[in-house]
Motif scaffolding. Sequence first.
Motif, PDB file in Angstrom:
ATOM      1  N   ARG A  27       0.887  -1.162   0.000  1.00 38.87           N
ATOM      2  CA  ARG A  27       0.000   0.000   0.000  1.00 38.87           C
ATOM      3  C   ARG A  27       0.922   1.208   0.000  1.00 38.87           C
ATOM      4  N   GLN A  28       0.565   2.233  -0.702  1.00 36.92           N
ATOM      5  CA  GLN A  28       1.456   3.361  -0.963  1.00 36.92           C
ATOM      6  C   GLN A  28       2.181   3.836   0.285  1.00 36.92           C
ATOM      7  N   ASP A  29       3.497   3.979   0.146  1.00 32.51           N
ATOM      8  CA  ASP A  29       4.420   4.460   1.172  1.00 32.51           C
ATOM      9  C   ASP A  29       4.616   3.491   2.333  1.00 32.51           C
ATOM     10  N   ALA A  30       4.144   2.269   2.219  1.00 31.28           N
ATOM     11  CA  ALA A  30       4.320   1.280   3.286  1.00 31.28           C
ATOM     12  C   ALA A  30       5.640   0.536   3.108  1.00 31.28           C
ATOM     13  N   LEU A  31       6.138  -0.048   4.191  1.00 28.25           N
ATOM     14  CA  LEU A  31       7.344  -0.870   4.147  1.00 28.25           C
ATOM     15  C   LEU A  31       7.031  -2.342   4.370  1.00 28.25           C
ATOM     16  N   THR A  32       5.776  -2.669   4.602  1.00 26.61           N
ATOM     17  CA  THR A  32       5.364  -4.060   4.742  1.00 26.61           C
ATOM     18  C   THR A  32       4.554  -4.447   3.514  1.00 26.61           C
ATOM     19  N   PRO A  41      13.757   0.249   4.145  1.00 31.08           N
ATOM     20  CA  PRO A  41      13.314   1.625   3.876  1.00 31.08           C
ATOM     21  C   PRO A  41      13.905   2.208   2.587  1.00 31.08           C
ATOM     22  N   GLY A  42      15.098   1.823   2.200  1.00 30.76           N
ATOM     23  CA  GLY A  42      15.722   2.385   1.002  1.00 30.76           C
ATOM     24  C   GLY A  42      15.457   1.600  -0.263  1.00 30.76           C
ATOM     25  N   SER A  43      14.551   0.649  -0.218  1.00 33.21           N
ATOM     26  CA  SER A  43      14.330  -0.196  -1.402  1.00 33.21           C
ATOM     27  C   SER A  43      13.641   0.583  -2.525  1.00 33.21           C
ATOM     28  N   ALA A  44      13.937   0.142  -3.727  1.00 30.77           N
ATOM     29  CA  ALA A  44      13.396   0.809  -4.919  1.00 30.77           C
ATOM     30  C   ALA A  44      11.885   0.646  -4.993  1.00 30.77           C
ATOM     31  N   GLU A  45      11.256   1.617  -5.629  1.00 30.17           N
ATOM     32  CA  GLU A  45       9.808   1.597  -5.834  1.00 30.17           C
ATOM     33  C   GLU A  45       9.522   1.691  -7.326  1.00 30.17           C
ATOM     34  N   ARG A  46       8.430   1.075  -7.734  1.00 24.47           N
ATOM     35  CA  ARG A  46       7.965   1.163  -9.124  1.00 24.47           C
ATOM     36  C   ARG A  46       6.462   1.337  -9.107  1.00 24.47           C
ATOM     37  N   SER A  47       5.957   1.802 -10.196  1.00 27.03           N
ATOM     38  CA  SER A  47       4.516   1.998 -10.345  1.00 27.03           C
ATOM     39  C   SER A  47       3.795   0.658 -10.347  1.00 27.03           C
ATOM     40  N   ILE A  48       2.609   0.631  -9.774  1.00 25.37           N
ATOM     41  CA  ILE A  48       1.788  -0.575  -9.802  1.00 25.37           C
ATOM     42  C   ILE A  48       1.402  -0.928 -11.247  1.00 25.37           C
ATOM     43  N   ASP A  49       1.513   0.019 -12.146  1.00 21.60           N
ATOM     44  CA  ASP A  49       1.216  -0.243 -13.562  1.00 21.60           C
ATOM     45  C   ASP A  49       2.160  -1.283 -14.164  1.00 21.60           C
ATOM     46  N   GLU A  69      -8.080  -6.600  -3.831  1.00 28.05           N
ATOM     47  CA  GLU A  69      -8.315  -5.209  -3.405  1.00 28.05           C
ATOM     48  C   GLU A  69      -8.609  -4.268  -4.551  1.00 28.05           C
ATOM     49  N   SER A  70      -8.162  -4.611  -5.752  1.00 32.09           N
ATOM     50  CA  SER A  70      -8.310  -3.655  -6.850  1.00 32.09           C
ATOM     51  C   SER A  70      -9.725  -3.644  -7.383  1.00 32.09           C
TER      52      SER A  70
END
Length: 71
Positions: A27-32, A41-49, A69-70
Amino acid sequence: MEHELRAEYDDSPQTSDARVKIWHVVRQDALTAMCGRDLEPGSAERSIDDWGTGTLPICHSCGALYLRESP
């Protein structure tokens, strides 16, 4: 609810040669991750797209939970 992908690494994300082991849905901005895995905390992020394109290794459990959930 907003979601994104977050990387789990073979090694620490702070090393210069860190390789992504698998991508998790969070879920956006979560670490779990949705599967319950705690991510760095420093792991890369990508778009859910990028989910479902077949170009990234995605956690199967996270994917199944995301589908529920979607809209």
